[in-house]
Design an enzyme around this catalytic site. Structure first.
Site, PDB file in Angstrom:
ATOM      1  N   CYS A 132     -20.032 128.809  95.996  1.00 38.23           N
ATOM      2  CA  CYS A 132     -21.213 128.548  95.364  1.00 38.23           C
ATOM      3  C   CYS A 132     -22.449 128.699  96.100  1.00 38.23           C
ATOM      4  CB  CYS A 132     -20.981 126.761  95.082  1.00 38.23           C
ATOM      5  SG  CYS A 132     -19.762 126.327  94.149  1.00 38.23           S
TER       6      CYS A 132
ATOM      7  N   GLN B  35     -22.443 118.929 104.191  1.00 38.27           N
ATOM      8  CA  GLN B  35     -21.699 119.492 105.254  1.00 38.27           C
ATOM      9  C   GLN B  35     -21.815 119.014 106.701  1.00 38.27           C
ATOM     10  OE1 GLN B  35     -19.139 121.485 104.837  1.00 38.27           O
ATOM     11  NE2 GLN B  35     -19.572 121.786 102.651  1.00 38.27           N
TER      12      GLN B  35
ATOM     13  N   ASP C 235     -30.043 118.635 102.033  1.00 40.18           N
ATOM     14  CA  ASP C 235     -28.730 118.668 101.498  1.00 40.18           C
ATOM     15  C   ASP C 235     -27.584 118.387 102.774  1.00 40.18           C
ATOM     16  OD1 ASP C 235     -25.981 119.304 100.994  1.00 40.18           O
ATOM     17  OD2 ASP C 235     -26.440 121.154  99.913  1.00 40.18           O
TER      18      ASP C 235
ATOM     19  N   LYS D 228     -16.512 114.516 101.271  1.00 42.64           N
ATOM     20  CA  LYS D 228     -16.522 115.593 102.828  1.00 42.64           C
ATOM     21  C   LYS D 228     -16.550 114.922 103.842  1.00 42.64           C
ATOM     22  CE  LYS D 228     -18.895 119.295  99.881  1.00 42.64           C
ATOM     23  NZ  LYS D 228     -17.875 120.104  99.361  1.00 42.64           N
TER      24      LYS D 228
ATOM     25  N   HIS E 251     -26.379 126.053  98.825  1.00 44.92           N
ATOM     26  CA  HIS E 251     -25.050 126.047  97.920  1.00 44.92           C
ATOM     27  C   HIS E 251     -25.988 125.788  96.403  1.00 44.92           C
ATOM     28  CE1 HIS E 251     -22.284 123.735  95.850  1.00 44.92           C
ATOM     29  NE2 HIS E 251     -21.530 123.897  96.593  1.00 44.92           N
TER      30      HIS E 251
END
Lengths: 404, 130
Positions: free
Chosen positions: A359, A195, A192, A218, A111
């Site tokens: 993104c 998700q 990261d 999220k 991302h």
């Protein structure tokens, strides 16, 4: 499970949970309760209301530390979201740890929020290089390329996503850490986790990484709250605050200032108190359901989605077929039909999907060779009839744009 | 409420009516323009729509026009219709055109994110004339 927005919009088929999830009643009610009955600033007042707000805020930190299996709650820094968490490392850690001749490494599937901070850090510092690990033809991280680049550059940092927001691929983080330990043991690893945290169990100690960033919104929590986890010794010994203000100092003199202990030294200014408390409710909500149920629900839907998708030869999937190495995030294109038109037609069928580059322009342009895709993504509330509605909408796409 | 907002826009079959699909599948004035005096390219950053407009200005009038690029049906159809609309109009008229005129000849009401797609060709033409 009660999601007020979905309850009020029974016709809505929401397939954009990778962008943001809806919020369960518990989270909405908790935030309302805070502002109605408990609102006060933290770490300041001696009065009961402020003591109580501080206690709730710090309990949220403890609960989130347990959620990701941190060693202590001092390792949990509240931020505004994943982007903010990564930028904190991108300024504060880079500042005192990356110098001329060093390399920063990331991957093609990132991302923008886990790509641009390193690209720009390399530009800001003189003679720091920036390298990007490739993907395989099967949309997975190329572990041979990773090993070669780790060996050749001995990078200061490798920043990699846990799960791709565009492909749904789950990266083998433990295997990545093992490779790193073998060929470039001094490289720090930042994950990261935006998700991942609502889909799979995250144990930062078991993963063996150094930084882990994620967002509240999220994972069924509110927007504007996120977390940076990092090993305590990294936060204490190698990072200075980069955002100055109230609440993060020990003492201030005209010539210089000294900093508060962890985690306050990175939380300058009044934090998002209601956000942190709301996020605590989201954590409780996820833990009550449990990851084994979350995953069995998701994989049942993934299998159902692929069973239906198989009968559409004109839809291209950009990602792994059904497997344990993916979650319910699918990037799709239909040759000759722009993703915006597909999303528009689906929207007119009350089906909400994302259309665009998600993104991840590097991935889109250099790997998938497309301008944009539509993205379908699942949450805890997704049902088979949402998938049915999606494919019913796809029938409309083919009616208006017949395959040539 | 969300659904009230949603239903203010045109229905799917209005948005994708035959005229728009025809202009998407067979865009008018598509390609390069040899005698172009003014050109510009603009992109819609959120979705990757990209339009280049070439135009030939003679005596402050649009004497010839073409476009190139890629985009969704709304973007391409709107560019194709625009090239037909503005031919032989004065540069002043074109400079003063707003999204309202596009909405008039498209004949549909779009949501804010799709308005960007429909508006792109006009903005590109106005950029070329600057």
């Amino acid at each position: 499970m009660n999601f007020p927005l979905l309850k009020k919009n029974k016709k809505l088929h929401y397939l954009d949970s990778a962008a943001t999830t809806h919020k369960p009643k518990e989270v909405v009610d908790r935030i309302k309760k805070f502002y109605t009955h408990e609102n006060a600033n933290v770490h300041r007042g001696i009065y009961d209301l402020s003591e109580h707000a501080t206690q709730m805020y710090e309990e949220a930190r403890k609960s989130i530390a347990n959620f990701v299996h941190a060693k202590s709650e001092r390792e949990i820094i509240f931020t505004s979201g994943t982007t903010d968490s990564i930028n904190l490392v991108g300024y504060s850690w880079i500042w005192k740890n990356v110098f001329e001749g060093d390399t920063l490494l990331t991957s093609q599937m990132e991302h923008h929020s886990n790509f641009i901070p390193w690209q720009q850090a390399a530009k800001r510092k003189e003679h720091v290089s920036f390298e990007v690990v490739k993907l395989t033809d099967n949309y997975q991280l190329d572990l041979d390329d990773l090993e070669a680049k780790l060996k050749a550059h001995q990078p200061k940092l490798f920043a990699i996503t846990h799960i791709s927001n565009t492909l749904g691929t789950v990266n083998p983080i433990k295997e990545i850490v093992a490779i790193k330990e073998r060929v470039s043991p001094h490289t720090k690893i930042l994950i990261d986790g935006a998700q991942a945290v609502s889909h799979i169990l995250v144990d930062v100690q078991d993963l063996g990484v150094d930084f882990y960033a994620f967002s509240g919104h999220k994972m069924y929590g509110p927007t504007g709250i996120g977390v940076l986890w990092a090993r305590e010794e990294i936060l204490t010994d190698t990072m200075s605050p980069y955002r100055y203000g109230g609440g993060m100092i020990r003492s201030v003199n005209i010539s210089d200032s000294t900093w508060a202990d962890l985690p306050e030294k990175f939380e300058g200014g009044t934090p998002n108190i209601a956000g942190a408390i709301g996020l605590n409710s989201a954590v409780e909500f996820i833990e009550k359901i449990g990851f084994s149920q979350i995953q069995s629900h998701e994989h049942t839907l993934i299998d159902y989605f692929f069973k239906k998708l198989d009968s559409y030869e004109h839809i291209s999937l950009h990602g792994l077929k059904a497997s344990k190495e993916r979650i319910g995030v699918f990037s799709l294109t239909i040759p000759g039909v722009h993703p915006h038109d597909i999303a528009q037609i689906l929207s007119n069928n009350n089906v909400a999907v994302r259309a665009g580059h998600h993104c991840t322009q590097i991935l889109m342009r250099d790997v998938l060779n497309v301008v944009a895709t539509i993205r379908v993504s699942f949450g805890i509330y997704t049902k088979k009839n949402d998938i049915d509605a999606f494919f019913k909408g796809i029938e409309d796409v083919f009616r208006l744009f017949p395959p040539s | 409420m969300y659904l009230d907002y949603f239903h203010r826009h045109s229905s799917m079959d209005q948005i994708y009516r035959q005229q728009i699909l025809d202009h998407y599948q067979n865009p008018q004035n598509f390609g390069a323009l040899e005698n172009a005096t003014h050109s510009a390219t603009l992109e819609n950053l959120s979705c990757g729509d990209k339009i280049t407009i070439h135009t030939c200005i003679e005596n402050d009038q649009i004497s010839d026009i073409s476009f190139e690029g890629e985009g969704c049906a709304i973007c391409i159809a709107s560019a194709s219709l625009l090239t037909e609309e503005v031919l032989s109009k004065s540069t002043d008229t074109v400079a003063n055109m707003t999204y309202d005129s596009i909405q008039d000849y498209l004949g549909i009401t779009l949501s804010p994110s799709r308005i960007k797609c429909a508006h792109l060709a006009l903005l590109t033409l106005q950029e070329a004339l600057k």
